[in-house]
Design a protein around this motif. Structure first.
Motif, PDB file in Angstrom:
ATOM      1  N   LEU A 200       3.110 -13.694  -3.237  1.00 46.69           N
ATOM      2  CA  LEU A 200       3.194 -11.757  -3.514  1.00 46.69           C
ATOM      3  C   LEU A 200       2.255 -12.178  -3.440  1.00 46.69           C
ATOM      4  CD1 LEU A 200       6.093 -12.963  -5.983  1.00 46.69           C
ATOM      5  CD2 LEU A 200       6.817 -12.584  -4.677  1.00 46.69           C
ATOM      6  N   ALA A 201       1.065 -11.901  -4.084  1.00 46.30           N
ATOM      7  CA  ALA A 201      -0.046 -11.699  -3.312  1.00 46.30           C
ATOM      8  C   ALA A 201      -0.210 -10.741  -2.481  1.00 46.30           C
ATOM      9  CB  ALA A 201      -0.920 -12.208  -4.027  1.00 46.30           C
ATOM     10  N   ASP A 202      -0.073 -11.742  -0.870  1.00 50.67           N
ATOM     11  CA  ASP A 202      -0.472 -11.645   0.407  1.00 50.67           C
ATOM     12  C   ASP A 202       0.495 -11.241   0.873  1.00 50.67           C
ATOM     13  OD1 ASP A 202      -1.693 -12.850   2.837  1.00 50.67           O
ATOM     14  OD2 ASP A 202       0.439 -14.039   2.930  1.00 50.67           O
ATOM     15  N   HIS A 203       1.993 -11.176   0.584  1.00 54.86           N
ATOM     16  CA  HIS A 203       2.906 -10.210   0.683  1.00 54.86           C
ATOM     17  C   HIS A 203       2.735  -8.876   0.455  1.00 54.86           C
ATOM     18  CE1 HIS A 203       5.810 -13.826   1.613  1.00 54.86           C
ATOM     19  NE2 HIS A 203       5.183 -13.274   1.861  1.00 54.86           N
ATOM     20  N   HIS A 204       1.882  -8.636  -0.530  1.00 56.41           N
ATOM     21  CA  HIS A 204       2.220  -6.715  -1.349  1.00 56.41           C
ATOM     22  C   HIS A 204       0.513  -6.851  -0.743  1.00 56.41           C
ATOM     23  CE1 HIS A 204       1.642  -4.135  -4.033  1.00 56.41           C
ATOM     24  NE2 HIS A 204       0.286  -3.998  -4.653  1.00 56.41           N
ATOM     25  N   ILE A 205      -0.237  -7.101  -0.439  1.00 54.31           N
ATOM     26  CA  ILE A 205      -1.099  -6.788   0.410  1.00 54.31           C
ATOM     27  C   ILE A 205      -0.896  -6.825   1.604  1.00 54.31           C
ATOM     28  CG2 ILE A 205      -3.437  -7.484   1.437  1.00 54.31           C
ATOM     29  CD1 ILE A 205      -4.040  -9.129  -1.089  1.00 54.31           C
TER      30      ILE A 205
ATOM     31  N   MET B 280       1.093  -2.914   1.573  1.00 51.90           N
ATOM     32  CA  MET B 280       0.170  -1.728   1.593  1.00 51.90           C
ATOM     33  C   MET B 280      -0.453  -1.427   2.628  1.00 51.90           C
ATOM     34  SD  MET B 280      -1.904  -3.327  -2.109  1.00 51.90           S
ATOM     35  CE  MET B 280      -3.202  -2.925  -0.834  1.00 51.90           C
ATOM     36  N   ARG B 281      -0.789  -2.412   3.516  1.00 57.55           N
ATOM     37  CA  ARG B 281      -1.779  -3.007   4.816  1.00 57.55           C
ATOM     38  C   ARG B 281      -0.386  -1.618   5.715  1.00 57.55           C
ATOM     39  NH1 ARG B 281      -5.053  -1.183   7.896  1.00 57.55           N
ATOM     40  NH2 ARG B 281      -5.037  -1.444  10.189  1.00 57.55           N
ATOM     41  N   TYR B 282       1.024  -2.249   5.847  1.00 61.50           N
ATOM     42  CA  TYR B 282       1.795  -1.609   6.884  1.00 61.50           C
ATOM     43  C   TYR B 282       2.139   0.499   6.031  1.00 61.50           C
ATOM     44  CZ  TYR B 282       6.624  -0.798   8.127  1.00 61.50           C
ATOM     45  OH  TYR B 282       7.623  -0.180   9.496  1.00 61.50           O
ATOM     46  N   ASN B 283       2.062  -0.057   4.882  1.00 61.16           N
ATOM     47  CA  ASN B 283       2.185   1.246   3.877  1.00 61.16           C
ATOM     48  C   ASN B 283       1.307   2.283   4.697  1.00 61.16           C
ATOM     49  OD1 ASN B 283       4.778   0.773   3.072  1.00 61.16           O
ATOM     50  ND2 ASN B 283       4.299   0.529   0.955  1.00 61.16           N
ATOM     51  N   GLU B 284      -0.162   1.811   4.807  1.00 59.70           N
ATOM     52  CA  GLU B 284      -1.082   2.933   4.972  1.00 59.70           C
ATOM     53  C   GLU B 284      -0.958   3.184   6.494  1.00 59.70           C
ATOM     54  OE1 GLU B 284      -4.668   0.462   4.183  1.00 59.70           O
ATOM     55  OE2 GLU B 284      -4.610   0.365   2.321  1.00 59.70           O
ATOM     56  N   GLU B 285      -0.466   1.828   7.313  1.00 56.56           N
ATOM     57  CA  GLU B 285      -0.147   1.966   9.161  1.00 56.56           C
ATOM     58  C   GLU B 285       0.365   3.418   9.298  1.00 56.56           C
ATOM     59  OE1 GLU B 285       0.507  -1.186  11.124  1.00 56.56           O
ATOM     60  OE2 GLU B 285      -1.455  -1.984  10.456  1.00 56.56           O
ATOM     61  N   VAL B 286       1.637   3.264   7.959  1.00 56.61           N
ATOM     62  CA  VAL B 286       2.495   4.686   8.100  1.00 56.61           C
ATOM     63  C   VAL B 286       2.379   6.007   8.451  1.00 56.61           C
ATOM     64  CG1 VAL B 286       5.293   4.916   7.396  1.00 56.61           C
ATOM     65  CG2 VAL B 286       4.567   2.815   8.440  1.00 56.61           C
ATOM     66  N   ALA B 287       1.460   5.596   7.004  1.00 51.94           N
ATOM     67  CA  ALA B 287       1.172   7.035   6.431  1.00 51.94           C
ATOM     68  C   ALA B 287       0.546   7.704   7.342  1.00 51.94           C
ATOM     69  CB  ALA B 287       0.061   7.662   5.448  1.00 51.94           C
ATOM     70  N   ALA B 288      -0.422   7.011   8.300  1.00 54.08           N
ATOM     71  CA  ALA B 288      -1.464   7.413   9.481  1.00 54.08           C
ATOM     72  C   ALA B 288      -0.336   7.823  10.483  1.00 54.08           C
ATOM     73  CB  ALA B 288      -2.595   6.242  10.119  1.00 54.08           C
ATOM     74  N   SER B 289       0.534   6.387  10.977  1.00 53.19           N
ATOM     75  CA  SER B 289       1.411   7.317  11.950  1.00 53.19           C
ATOM     76  C   SER B 289       1.834   9.074  11.441  1.00 53.19           C
ATOM     77  CB  SER B 289       2.127   6.693  12.562  1.00 53.19           C
ATOM     78  OG  SER B 289       1.544   5.921  12.916  1.00 53.19           O
TER      79      SER B 289
END
Length: 74
Positions: free
Chosen positions: A51-56, A59-68
């Protein structure tokens, strides 16, 4: 159960260990709750790590989407 937050006097290099210490009691309680519900301690810990891994990853995916999105707005 309350979790102690960081104080402004804590150095950045100490934050990881202090966060771990602040979460330890809540973590142990969650593990024991799962064990009392019938889950094995090992599978509980692996599930929590997953669960912690999936959460991380999310978070990374959301950062990439926000940057895009930010790039598209330029």
């Amino acid at each position: 159960m309350d979790i102690r937050g960081p104080s402004s006097s804590e150095r950045d290099e100490d934050r990881f260990l202090l966060c771990e210490q602040a979460l330890e009691t809540a973590f142990q309680e969650l593990v024991w709750r799962a064990i009392r519900a019938g889950w094995d301690e090992g599978e509980t810990c692996v599930a929590l790590a997953s669960l912690a891994d999936h959460h991380i990853l999310s978070m990374r995916y959301n950062e990439e989407v926000a940057a895009s999105i930010h790039k598209l707005k330029l």
